[in-house]
Design a protein around this motif. Structure first.
Motif, PDB file in Angstrom:
ATOM      1  N   THR A  31      44.711 -11.216   0.859  1.00  0.00           N
ATOM      2  CA  THR A  31      44.986  -9.792   0.644  1.00  0.00           C
ATOM      3  C   THR A  31      44.608  -9.752   1.899  1.00  0.00           C
ATOM      4  OG1 THR A  31      42.038 -10.347   0.848  1.00  0.00           O
ATOM      5  CG2 THR A  31      43.430 -10.248  -0.992  1.00  0.00           C
ATOM      6  N   GLY A  32      44.048  -9.758   3.889  1.00  0.00           N
ATOM      7  CA  GLY A  32      43.867  -9.382   5.326  1.00  0.00           C
ATOM      8  C   GLY A  32      43.412  -7.584   5.053  1.00  0.00           C
ATOM      9  N   SER A  33      41.657  -7.976   3.900  1.00  0.00           N
ATOM     10  CA  SER A  33      41.110  -7.437   4.168  1.00  0.00           C
ATOM     11  C   SER A  33      40.742  -7.480   6.133  1.00  0.00           C
ATOM     12  CB  SER A  33      40.115  -6.557   3.253  1.00  0.00           C
ATOM     13  OG  SER A  33      39.472  -8.201   2.981  1.00  0.00           O
ATOM     14  N   ASN A  34      40.150  -8.266   6.284  1.00  0.00           N
ATOM     15  CA  ASN A  34      39.603  -8.307   7.643  1.00  0.00           C
ATOM     16  C   ASN A  34      40.628  -7.777   8.235  1.00  0.00           C
ATOM     17  OD1 ASN A  34      37.384  -9.258   6.906  1.00  0.00           O
ATOM     18  ND2 ASN A  34      38.125 -11.363   7.275  1.00  0.00           N
TER      19      ASN A  34
ATOM     20  N   HIS B 220      35.198 -17.106   9.618  1.00  0.00           N
ATOM     21  CA  HIS B 220      34.311 -17.820   8.913  1.00  0.00           C
ATOM     22  C   HIS B 220      33.443 -17.467   7.318  1.00  0.00           C
ATOM     23  CE1 HIS B 220      34.884 -21.350   6.105  1.00  0.00           C
ATOM     24  NE2 HIS B 220      33.017 -21.404   6.232  1.00  0.00           N
ATOM     25  N   PRO B 221      33.571 -17.532   6.715  1.00  0.00           N
ATOM     26  CA  PRO B 221      32.686 -16.117   5.567  1.00  0.00           C
ATOM     27  C   PRO B 221      31.480 -17.274   5.329  1.00  0.00           C
ATOM     28  CG  PRO B 221      34.298 -17.297   4.048  1.00  0.00           C
ATOM     29  CD  PRO B 221      34.447 -17.289   6.128  1.00  0.00           C
TER      30      PRO B 221
ATOM     31  N   ASP C 262      37.371 -24.845  10.441  1.00  0.00           N
ATOM     32  CA  ASP C 262      36.165 -23.652  11.225  1.00  0.00           C
ATOM     33  C   ASP C 262      35.972 -24.717  12.384  1.00  0.00           C
ATOM     34  OD1 ASP C 262      36.863 -22.075   9.198  1.00  0.00           O
ATOM     35  OD2 ASP C 262      36.024 -23.298   8.065  1.00  0.00           O
TER      36      ASP C 262
ATOM     37  N   HIS D 253      30.895 -12.027  -0.948  1.00  0.00           N
ATOM     38  CA  HIS D 253      32.042 -12.543  -0.962  1.00  0.00           C
ATOM     39  C   HIS D 253      32.092 -10.897  -0.066  1.00  0.00           C
ATOM     40  CE1 HIS D 253      36.153 -14.372   0.454  1.00  0.00           C
ATOM     41  NE2 HIS D 253      35.033 -14.245   1.991  1.00  0.00           N
TER      42      HIS D 253
ATOM     43  N   LYS E  94      32.124  -9.286   3.629  1.00  0.00           N
ATOM     44  CA  LYS E  94      33.162  -9.006   4.620  1.00  0.00           C
ATOM     45  C   LYS E  94      32.943  -7.533   4.922  1.00  0.00           C
ATOM     46  CE  LYS E  94      37.234 -11.132   1.740  1.00  0.00           C
ATOM     47  NZ  LYS E  94      38.304 -10.905   1.239  1.00  0.00           N
TER      48      LYS E  94
ATOM     49  N   GLU F 113      31.782  -9.325   8.342  1.00  0.00           N
ATOM     50  CA  GLU F 113      33.157  -9.744   8.887  1.00  0.00           C
ATOM     51  C   GLU F 113      34.013  -9.120   9.902  1.00  0.00           C
ATOM     52  OE1 GLU F 113      34.511 -12.639   6.070  1.00  0.00           O
ATOM     53  OE2 GLU F 113      35.506 -14.117   7.830  1.00  0.00           O
TER      54      GLU F 113
END
Ligand code: GAR
Length: 193
Positions: A10-13, A108-109, A144, A166, A170, A173
């Motif tokens: 999704t590319g939210s970061n 990394h979460p 990772d 998550h 995020k 993050e």
């Protein structure tokens, strides 16, 4: 500082990076956004933002090595200073990382080295940890692994499921990723080599 961002989902970061650049809060140039498969929302939102995009589809190649070489060549064509794995769910080769002088940044979460892999949030929940978090690090060719740049803890709430946890991770993050890119751009923190 020119960056190429790699996504698988999704590319939210990534969106947080795009927003920070657009707001003038982050002095980096997003040279391109690439994905390992077709039809990711990460590529869609980048195209919507007017960014250059590309796909090097993992499934279009006979071998991982051929895919990796094609990805390396494509990313190198944008001459990035730093390559960012932002939810990019493929391992790349040591040659890929060497091509970019070791400057391959990953988020990394989870609090690495705990819970690496594609299911860091699920695995932390399943283990029953009370605190998890996120990590921004220089990635090597492992899963990772590589030198840690920044980490921040997130408390696991009793009512958390994978999605709620998550999402809270995020939020942190995104801030850590933008902050780290800013520090790299202003050379406040050193490059890996
Ligand atoms: C992020 O939480 C990132 O840390 C994770 O995928 C998510 C992508 O979200 N990456 C890994 O798990 C790598 N092992 P996004 O596509 O919404 O930015």
């Amino acid at each position: 500082m020119r960056i190429v961002v790699l996504v698988s989902g999704t590319g939210s970061n990534l969106q947080a990076v795009i927003d920070a650049v657009k707001a003038g809060e982050l002095d980096v140039e997003i040279a391109a956004v690439g994905a390992d498969r077709e039809d990711t929302f990460g590529v869609q939102r980048s195209a919507d933002a007017g960014l250059e995009t590309f796909v090097v589809n993992f499934n279009s190649f006979e071998t991982r090595a051929e895919w990796d070489a094609a990805l390396t060549a494509k990313v190198a064509s944008y001459q990035p200073d730093v390559v960012v794995s932002s939810g990019f769910m493929r391992i790349v080769s040591p040659e890929f990382i060497d091509t970019f002088g070791g400057k391959y940044l990953n988020t990394h979460p989870a609090l690495l080295p705990a819970f690496p892999g594609a299911h860091g949030v699920r695995d932390a929940l399943a283990y029953g940890v009370k605190v998890t978090g996120c990590t921004v690090h220089w990635a090597d060719a492992g899963v990772d692994t590589g030198p840690i740049i920044a980490q921040e803890a997130v408390t696991v709430l009793p009512e958390d499921d994978q999605d709620s946890l998550h999402e809270r991770i995020k939020v942190v993050e995104r801030r850590l990723l933008v902050q780290t890119l800013g520090e790299l751009a202003s050379r406040t923190i050193p490059s890996p080599n």
